[in-house]
Design an enzyme around this catalytic site. Structure first.
Site, PDB file in Angstrom:
ATOM      1  N   LEU A  84     -32.085  12.530 -10.653  1.00  0.00           N
ATOM      2  CA  LEU A  84     -32.733  11.483  -9.859  1.00  0.00           C
ATOM      3  C   LEU A  84     -32.203  11.470  -8.435  1.00  0.00           C
ATOM      4  O   LEU A  84     -31.242  12.168  -8.105  1.00  0.00           O
ATOM      5  CB  LEU A  84     -32.514  10.126 -10.531  1.00  0.00           C
ATOM      6  N   THR A 115     -26.795  13.408  -7.676  1.00  0.00           N
ATOM      7  CA  THR A 115     -25.644  13.254  -6.791  1.00  0.00           C
ATOM      8  C   THR A 115     -25.592  11.798  -6.362  1.00  0.00           C
ATOM      9  O   THR A 115     -26.375  11.359  -5.521  1.00  0.00           O
ATOM     10  CB  THR A 115     -25.768  14.176  -5.562  1.00  0.00           C
ATOM     11  N   LYS A 192     -18.970  17.529  -5.680  1.00  0.00           N
ATOM     12  CA  LYS A 192     -20.257  17.807  -5.036  1.00  0.00           C
ATOM     13  C   LYS A 192     -20.278  17.250  -3.614  1.00  0.00           C
ATOM     14  O   LYS A 192     -20.798  17.896  -2.696  1.00  0.00           O
ATOM     15  CB  LYS A 192     -21.382  17.181  -5.866  1.00  0.00           C
ATOM     16  N   LYS A 260     -28.304  11.657   2.788  1.00  0.00           N
ATOM     17  CA  LYS A 260     -27.885  10.725   1.731  1.00  0.00           C
ATOM     18  C   LYS A 260     -26.497  11.080   1.223  1.00  0.00           C
ATOM     19  O   LYS A 260     -25.635  10.209   1.036  1.00  0.00           O
ATOM     20  CB  LYS A 260     -28.908  10.743   0.601  1.00  0.00           C
TER      21      LYS A 260
END
Length: 306
Positions: A84, A115, A192, A260
């Site tokens: 998502l 993430t 990540k 983001k």
């Protein structure tokens, strides 16, 4: 009243290819759709859900079952995989009305490929434990091409037994040599962010170099050779390709996605001045209408922006 489905606890010894898992895959965007196809190709029983029904219907043609809501998708599944956009979407799909937690049986393993940052991952794990569900944060790195080829990198955080149990699925969309257990819940998301931080800085650095070179009237071939041979050389080949041929028609990893992730880095540690600068570049590109462009095109936009 129909009998409740028998749920078999997914354990590490279920790695055999003959073990057919019942999998729910929630989130069928650019990355999720090819990842889910690998589950089908491996012969597993797949139920899918997506906010936009058409993307789920495309997989139904290949044998997946389409669920109307996340709770229905998770019911009777061994593993629920999420892919998502952001923390808010993950929380809604897991814990909102008709969310996974209201449909999944105890001991269901939730594998979150999104993430969302380490704090959100740990919060999701805590909340899911209240429902007797297990959680692994396993964000992927790579773009649509590696997702289609099954060669993504995967950075997994969670209990050792849970990550081992998830590995048979992780190795369907990830290169087995790049599927790594990096620590407890939240560590996958943290790793990540660190990786994408370096990507954001590299692309912004290349963009600044291209703009300075253009201002100083340096020949493009000389500039390309200098960047390729320098510290940012590893990030430059795909940028060079876009400089020569233009952005790809379908973006793999968009400017908005990278921005983001940079915001998530700053939420975890505000004292990152270079990340803050790269975040502002991404937001400026978005404001100029380039948020859905591939990140590899960002340096070219920086070079040419007025």
């Amino acid at each position: 009243m129909p009998a409740r489905p028998v749920i078999v606890r997914l354990t590490a010894d279920m790695r055999s290819e003959s073990r057919r898992l019942r999998v729910a895959f929630l989130g069928l965007g650019r990355m999720g759709t090819p990842m889910a196809r690998h589950v089908l190709k491996a012969g597993h029983d797949l139920t899918v859900w997506n906010r936009t029904r058409g993307k789920a219907d495309a997989l139904a043609a290949d044998g997946a079952t389409v669920a109307p809501m996340p709770a229905a998708a998770a019911r009777g599944r061994d593993v629920v995989v999420l892919m998502l956009a952001d923390p808010e979407a993950v929380e809604q799909v897991l814990l909102g009305p008709d969310g996974v937690a209201s449909g999944a049986e105890p001991d269901t393993l939730v594998v979150d490929g999104s993430t969302i940052g380490p704090d959100a991952s740990r919060r999701m794990a805590t909340r899911l434990r209240e429902h007797r569900l297990r959680y692994v944060d396993a964000p992927v790195y790579g773009s649509v091409g590696p997702a289609t080829e099954g060669t993504l990198g995967v950075l997994a955080g969670g209990e050792e037994a849970d990550v081992a149990a998830a590995r048979p699925l992780l190795e369907l969309w990830g290169d087995p040599e790049k599927v790594r257990h990096v620590g407890p819940v939240g560590a996958g998301s943290a790793a990540k962010l660190v990786r994408n931080l370096t990507l954001g800085l590299a692309l912004a650095g290349i963009g600044d170099a291209l703009r300075l070179a253009a201002t100083l009237d340096l020949p493009p071939d000389v500039v390309g050779e200098l960047i390729a041979a320098g510290p940012l050389g590893a990030a430059f080949p795909p940028v060079r390709q876009i400089l020569a041929s233009g952005p790809p028609e379908a973006a793999g990893f968009t400017v908005d996605m990278l921005t983001k992730d940079l915001r998530l880095c700053l939420a975890a540690e505000p004292r990152l001045p270079l990340v803050d600068a790269a975040r502002k570049v991404g937001e400026a590109a978005h404001a100029a209408g380039h948020g859905q462009d591939d990140t590899r095109a960002l340096p070219r936009w920086m070079r040419d922006a007025s």
